[in-house]
Design a protein around this motif. Structure first.
Motif, PDB file in Angstrom:
ATOM      1  N   TRP A   1       0.837  -1.214   0.000  1.00  0.00           N
ATOM      2  CA  TRP A   1       0.000   0.000   0.000  1.00  0.00           C
ATOM      3  C   TRP A   1       0.866   1.255   0.000  1.00  0.00           C
TER       4      TRP A   1
ATOM      5  N   SER B   1       1.952   2.335  -3.260  1.00  0.00           N
ATOM      6  CA  SER B   1       0.893   2.724  -4.192  1.00  0.00           C
ATOM      7  C   SER B   1       0.627   4.219  -4.116  1.00  0.00           C
TER       8      SER B   1
ATOM      9  N   ASP C   1      -2.350   5.383  -3.572  1.00  0.00           N
ATOM     10  CA  ASP C   1      -3.531   5.578  -2.721  1.00  0.00           C
ATOM     11  C   ASP C   1      -3.118   6.110  -1.354  1.00  0.00           C
TER      12      ASP C   1
ATOM     13  N   ASP D   1      -9.078   2.624   0.347  1.00  0.00           N
ATOM     14  CA  ASP D   1      -9.154   2.806  -1.113  1.00  0.00           C
ATOM     15  C   ASP D   1      -8.307   1.760  -1.830  1.00  0.00           C
ATOM     16  N   TYR D   2      -7.109   1.523  -1.285  1.00  0.00           N
ATOM     17  CA  TYR D   2      -6.206   0.531  -1.859  1.00  0.00           C
ATOM     18  C   TYR D   2      -6.838  -0.867  -1.813  1.00  0.00           C
TER      19      TYR D   2
ATOM     20  N   ARG E   1      -9.995  -1.694  -1.490  1.00  0.00           N
ATOM     21  CA  ARG E   1     -11.186  -1.758  -2.334  1.00  0.00           C
ATOM     22  C   ARG E   1     -10.787  -2.029  -3.788  1.00  0.00           C
ATOM     23  N   LYS E   2      -9.758  -1.328  -4.261  1.00  0.00           N
ATOM     24  CA  LYS E   2      -9.297  -1.547  -5.642  1.00  0.00           C
ATOM     25  C   LYS E   2      -8.832  -2.984  -5.843  1.00  0.00           C
TER      26      LYS E   2
ATOM     27  N   LYS F   1      -9.720  -3.604  -9.620  1.00  0.00           N
ATOM     28  CA  LYS F   1      -9.433  -2.359 -10.339  1.00  0.00           C
ATOM     29  C   LYS F   1      -7.926  -2.137 -10.366  1.00  0.00           C
TER      30      LYS F   1
ATOM     31  N   VAL G   1      -4.320  -0.641  -9.773  1.00  0.00           N
ATOM     32  CA  VAL G   1      -3.666   0.100  -8.695  1.00  0.00           C
ATOM     33  C   VAL G   1      -2.391   0.695  -9.265  1.00  0.00           C
ATOM     34  N   THR G   2      -2.181   1.971  -9.017  1.00  0.00           N
ATOM     35  CA  THR G   2      -0.976   2.647  -9.491  1.00  0.00           C
ATOM     36  C   THR G   2       0.093   2.573  -8.410  1.00  0.00           C
TER      37      THR G   2
END
Length: 140
Positions: free
Chosen positions: A28, A31, A33, A38-39, A41-42, A47, A49-50
């Motif tokens: 995390w 990332s 986020d 939020d992390y 949930r993605k 979804k 993750v960047t």
């Protein structure tokens, strides 16, 4: 305190080992986020993750350049003061003293500039090698 999102009323709780928890936290933190929720949930919803990719050599280079910049700025200020003094002097002995001092400061400035150039060359070489290796590994 942040206002709750009325659309998100359901919670999911699950237990982790310490190792799993540390692994998730470490991931995390890499990332983009800002919130763990939020992390998570993605990840759970599949979804994208960047992630930030940290380059240790870039961090070291940045720290060294900041140090050299501070040193260079101080020397530049000293050099400017000396030049102003020289321009305001009319007595030859004092003029020669300040001129010699200016030459010493100029040598220090040139030495620091050389250090900066060496750091840039060293890091450019490392980055170029990595870039070449990454390109080579991408080719079929």
């Amino acid at each position: 305190m942040e206002a709750h999102n009325p659309n998100r009323i359901h919670r999911i709780n699950f237990r982790l080992t310490e190792a799993e928890h540390q692994k998730i936290l470490a991931s995390w933190q890499k990332s983009s986020d800002h919130k763990l929720s939020d992390y998570g949930r993605k990840l759970l919803l599949g979804k994208p993750v960047t992630f930030f990719i940290r380059d240790r050599s870039l961090d070291l280079f940045t720290a060294e350049m900041a140090r050299l910049r501070k040193e260079l700025k101080a020397l530049g200020n000293n050099f400017n003061q000396i030049v102003r003094r020289i321009n305001g002097l009319k007595e030859l002995p004092r003029y020669e003293f300040w001129l010699q001092d200016a030459k010493r400061k100029q040598e220090i400035l040139l030495e620091i500039t050389k250090d900066i150039q060496q750091q840039i060359n060293k890091n450019a070489s490392i980055w170029y090698q990595r870039s070449s290796q990454e390109k080579a590994s991408e080719e079929p």
